[in-house]
Design an enzyme around this catalytic site. Structure first.
Site, PDB file in Angstrom:
ATOM      1  N   MET A  34       0.841  -1.202   0.000  1.00 52.81           N
ATOM      2  CA  MET A  34       0.000   0.000   0.000  1.00 52.81           C
ATOM      3  C   MET A  34       0.878   1.253   0.000  1.00 52.81           C
ATOM      4  O   MET A  34       0.415   2.352   0.319  1.00 52.81           O
ATOM      5  CB  MET A  34      -0.940  -0.002   1.209  1.00 52.81           C
ATOM      6  CG  MET A  34      -1.904  -1.186   1.185  1.00 52.81           C
ATOM      7  SD  MET A  34      -3.419  -0.892   2.089  1.00 52.81           S
ATOM      8  CE  MET A  34      -2.803  -0.637   3.731  1.00 52.81           C
ATOM      9  N   HIS A  38       8.977   1.165   3.409  1.00 51.19           N
ATOM     10  CA  HIS A  38      10.062   1.173   4.399  1.00 51.19           C
ATOM     11  C   HIS A  38      10.878  -0.095   4.205  1.00 51.19           C
ATOM     12  O   HIS A  38      10.617  -0.888   3.287  1.00 51.19           O
ATOM     13  CB  HIS A  38       9.487   1.295   5.822  1.00 51.19           C
ATOM     14  CG  HIS A  38       8.417   0.296   6.128  1.00 51.19           C
ATOM     15  ND1 HIS A  38       8.654  -1.067   6.134  1.00 51.19           N
ATOM     16  CD2 HIS A  38       7.094   0.436   6.397  1.00 51.19           C
ATOM     17  CE1 HIS A  38       7.544  -1.706   6.431  1.00 51.19           C
ATOM     18  NE2 HIS A  38       6.571  -0.824   6.582  1.00 51.19           N
ATOM     19  N   HIS A  41       9.110  -3.465   3.503  1.00 52.46           N
ATOM     20  CA  HIS A  41       8.707  -3.669   2.111  1.00 52.46           C
ATOM     21  C   HIS A  41       9.925  -3.997   1.248  1.00 52.46           C
ATOM     22  O   HIS A  41       9.880  -4.880   0.392  1.00 52.46           O
ATOM     23  CB  HIS A  41       8.065  -2.397   1.552  1.00 52.46           C
ATOM     24  CG  HIS A  41       6.816  -1.959   2.245  1.00 52.46           C
ATOM     25  ND1 HIS A  41       6.755  -0.821   3.024  1.00 52.46           N
ATOM     26  CD2 HIS A  41       5.564  -2.486   2.268  1.00 52.46           C
ATOM     27  CE1 HIS A  41       5.534  -0.665   3.483  1.00 52.46           C
ATOM     28  NE2 HIS A  41       4.786  -1.660   3.058  1.00 52.46           N
ATOM     29  N   ASP A  81       8.558   9.355  -3.411  1.00 57.91           N
ATOM     30  CA  ASP A  81       9.564   8.731  -2.554  1.00 57.91           C
ATOM     31  C   ASP A  81       9.581   7.206  -2.762  1.00 57.91           C
ATOM     32  O   ASP A  81      10.635   6.577  -2.828  1.00 57.91           O
ATOM     33  CB  ASP A  81       9.222   9.085  -1.097  1.00 57.91           C
ATOM     34  CG  ASP A  81      10.314   8.649  -0.160  1.00 57.91           C
ATOM     35  OD1 ASP A  81      11.463   9.038  -0.405  1.00 57.91           O
ATOM     36  OD2 ASP A  81      10.024   7.903   0.794  1.00 57.91           O
ATOM     37  N   ASP A  82       8.379   6.616  -2.882  1.00 55.89           N
ATOM     38  CA  ASP A  82       8.294   5.168  -3.116  1.00 55.89           C
ATOM     39  C   ASP A  82       8.997   4.794  -4.419  1.00 55.89           C
ATOM     40  O   ASP A  82       9.774   3.832  -4.477  1.00 55.89           O
ATOM     41  CB  ASP A  82       6.824   4.721  -3.197  1.00 55.89           C
ATOM     42  CG  ASP A  82       6.128   4.771  -1.841  1.00 55.89           C
ATOM     43  OD1 ASP A  82       6.822   4.920  -0.816  1.00 55.89           O
ATOM     44  OD2 ASP A  82       4.890   4.659  -1.811  1.00 55.89           O
ATOM     45  N   GLN A  85      12.736   4.855  -4.136  1.00 57.71           N
ATOM     46  CA  GLN A  85      13.264   3.688  -3.401  1.00 57.71           C
ATOM     47  C   GLN A  85      13.239   2.433  -4.271  1.00 57.71           C
ATOM     48  O   GLN A  85      14.150   1.610  -4.227  1.00 57.71           O
ATOM     49  CB  GLN A  85      12.422   3.440  -2.148  1.00 57.71           C
ATOM     50  CG  GLN A  85      12.536   4.534  -1.108  1.00 57.71           C
ATOM     51  CD  GLN A  85      12.049   4.033   0.237  1.00 57.71           C
ATOM     52  OE1 GLN A  85      12.630   3.135   0.827  1.00 57.71           O
ATOM     53  NE2 GLN A  85      10.969   4.611   0.716  1.00 57.71           N
ATOM     54  N   LYS A 154       4.861 -10.152   9.263  1.00 58.29           N
ATOM     55  CA  LYS A 154       4.349  -9.163  10.212  1.00 58.29           C
ATOM     56  C   LYS A 154       2.822  -9.210  10.253  1.00 58.29           C
ATOM     57  O   LYS A 154       2.210  -9.071  11.308  1.00 58.29           O
ATOM     58  CB  LYS A 154       4.830  -7.775   9.814  1.00 58.29           C
ATOM     59  CG  LYS A 154       4.514  -6.743  10.838  1.00 58.29           C
ATOM     60  CD  LYS A 154       4.295  -5.409  10.216  1.00 58.29           C
ATOM     61  CE  LYS A 154       3.284  -4.668  11.030  1.00 58.29           C
ATOM     62  NZ  LYS A 154       2.488  -3.785  10.217  1.00 58.29           N
ATOM     63  N   SER A 190       6.413  -0.432  10.279  1.00 57.53           N
ATOM     64  CA  SER A 190       5.059  -0.320   9.744  1.00 57.53           C
ATOM     65  C   SER A 190       4.857   1.086   9.214  1.00 57.53           C
ATOM     66  O   SER A 190       5.365   2.048   9.792  1.00 57.53           O
ATOM     67  CB  SER A 190       4.037  -0.607  10.853  1.00 57.53           C
ATOM     68  OG  SER A 190       2.754  -0.147  10.457  1.00 57.53           O
ATOM     69  N   SER A 191       4.109   1.193   8.116  1.00 57.41           N
ATOM     70  CA  SER A 191       3.806   2.535   7.592  1.00 57.41           C
ATOM     71  C   SER A 191       3.062   3.342   8.647  1.00 57.41           C
ATOM     72  O   SER A 191       3.135   4.569   8.678  1.00 57.41           O
ATOM     73  CB  SER A 191       2.974   2.436   6.322  1.00 57.41           C
ATOM     74  OG  SER A 191       3.609   1.598   5.383  1.00 57.41           O
ATOM     75  N   ARG A 192       2.307   2.659   9.512  1.00 64.30           N
ATOM     76  CA  ARG A 192       1.525   3.364  10.537  1.00 64.30           C
ATOM     77  C   ARG A 192       2.391   3.891  11.677  1.00 64.30           C
ATOM     78  O   ARG A 192       1.918   4.702  12.467  1.00 64.30           O
ATOM     79  CB  ARG A 192       0.417   2.457  11.093  1.00 64.30           C
ATOM     80  CG  ARG A 192      -0.688   2.185  10.088  1.00 64.30           C
ATOM     81  CD  ARG A 192      -1.905   1.526  10.716  1.00 64.30           C
ATOM     82  NE  ARG A 192      -3.042   1.538   9.818  1.00 64.30           N
ATOM     83  CZ  ARG A 192      -3.385   0.542   8.993  1.00 64.30           C
ATOM     84  NH1 ARG A 192      -2.652  -0.561   8.961  1.00 64.30           N
ATOM     85  NH2 ARG A 192      -4.437   0.643   8.205  1.00 64.30           N
TER      86      ARG A 192
END
Ligand code: AMP
Length: 291
Positions: A34, A38, A41, A81-82, A85, A154, A190-192
């Site tokens: 999603m 980070h 991923h 940014d994604d 990377q 995870k 986690s993105s969160r």
């Protein structure tokens, strides 16, 4: 030096590229995400690149896996940014479909995995979540038709749901699970985690620590209920509220386990710090495999 991956937004363009590769005998790996990427991923991406000839990463914040009360609107979106990377990592193709491509007008189908996999752990707290996940992953598999698809441990319950769905629907994709990537203090990436304030981030390190200590008690033979209760108490005392669950389950069926045997077990937990929901899970080694 990094080479820009191709960016496609339509199913046709995705299929066209993957078709060319498959016809040349190249093995294709898919990493569904999603976004807000980070190191967790990127570990999946590196596994795909190591085991396959070509890697496809999908980035799609799937509205169907968020309940109406959840953080869909708030969820971090960092397209540029994604992509940077993924270019550095050497990914060949990024699939970033708009929502109307995934769910065109009139869309009326859902994939439901029923039974113990979607009864406990996160399921009662996130109504519709696993149906949303199973539906979008089935679609991504059929859109891309990769040889392998990579998922993080995870999200252990998600991984089991995806494995079951893939087997049940005879989708010819090998689902690969990748161990959780953690911060030095043990917190699962986690993105969160972006939602956490600096003070909450400090408190968050209690989460993996409390679980590890509880697991050590269970592995040493303490009664399961007492160890689970101690973990909940520890989290509550540190300010986690509410604690959705702390549970010991069969690693494959996800049924709660209170008496230990030889089968693989998983300790899984979800708890809130302010407005951030943290989840985590670890293997529990008992019986012949225990120290
Ligand atoms: P998400 O973007 O959160 O949907 O995650 C995409 C994939 O990355 C899922 O298969 C997750 O399980 C995986 N993932 C997320 N965080 C981690 C992590 N810390 N370690 C390993 N895999 C992860």
């Amino acid at each position: 030096m990094s080479v820009e991956p191709s960016l496609v937004r339509s199913v046709e363009a995705l299929r066209e590229q993957v078709d060319v590769w498959r016809r040349s005998g190249l093995k294709v790996g898919l990493v569904p995400t999603m976004g807000a990427l980070h190191e967790g991923h990127l570990t999946l991406v590196r596994a795909a690149l190591a085991e396959c000839d070509r890697a496809v990463v999908s980035i799609f914040v799937n509205p169907r896996q968020f309940a109406p009360t959840e953080d869909f609107a708030l969820y971090p979106r960092r397209e540029a940014d994604d992509l940077a990377q993924l270019a550095l990592a050497g990914v060949q193709l990024v699939f970033m479909p708009p929502v109307e491509v995934v769910y065109p007008e009139g869309f009326a189908t859902a994939v439901t995995v029923s039974g113990s996999l979607t009864q406990g752990l996160c399921a009662p707290f996130r109504p519709g979540h696993f149906q949303g996940v199973a539906t979008v992953v089935a679609k991504l598999f059929l859109q891309c038709l990769p040889d392998h698809a990579y998922f993080g441990e995870k999200d252990w319950q998600q991984l089991q749901v995806v494995r079951r769905m893939t087997r049940d629907l005879d989708i010819p994709v090998a689902v690969v699970g990748i161990p959780t990537v953690r911060e030095p203090d043990g917190l699962a990436l986690s993105s969160r985690n972006h939602y956490l304030s600096p003070a909450q981030r400090e408190t968050a390190s209690v989460f993996p620590r409390a679980l590890r200590e509880g697991i050590e008690r269970i592995e040493a033979g303490d009664p399961v209920e007492a160890a689970l209760g101690a973990m909940r108490d520890r989290l509550a005392a540190s300010g986690f509220s509410p604690i959705d669950y702390v549970d010991l389950v069969d690693a494959v069926t996800l049924e709660p386990v209170r008496s230990l045997g030889e089968r693989p077990l998983r300790l899984a937990a979800a708890a809130w710090l302010g407005r951030t929901r943290l989840i985590d899970n670890w293997p529990v080694v008992t019986g012949a495999g225990a120290r």
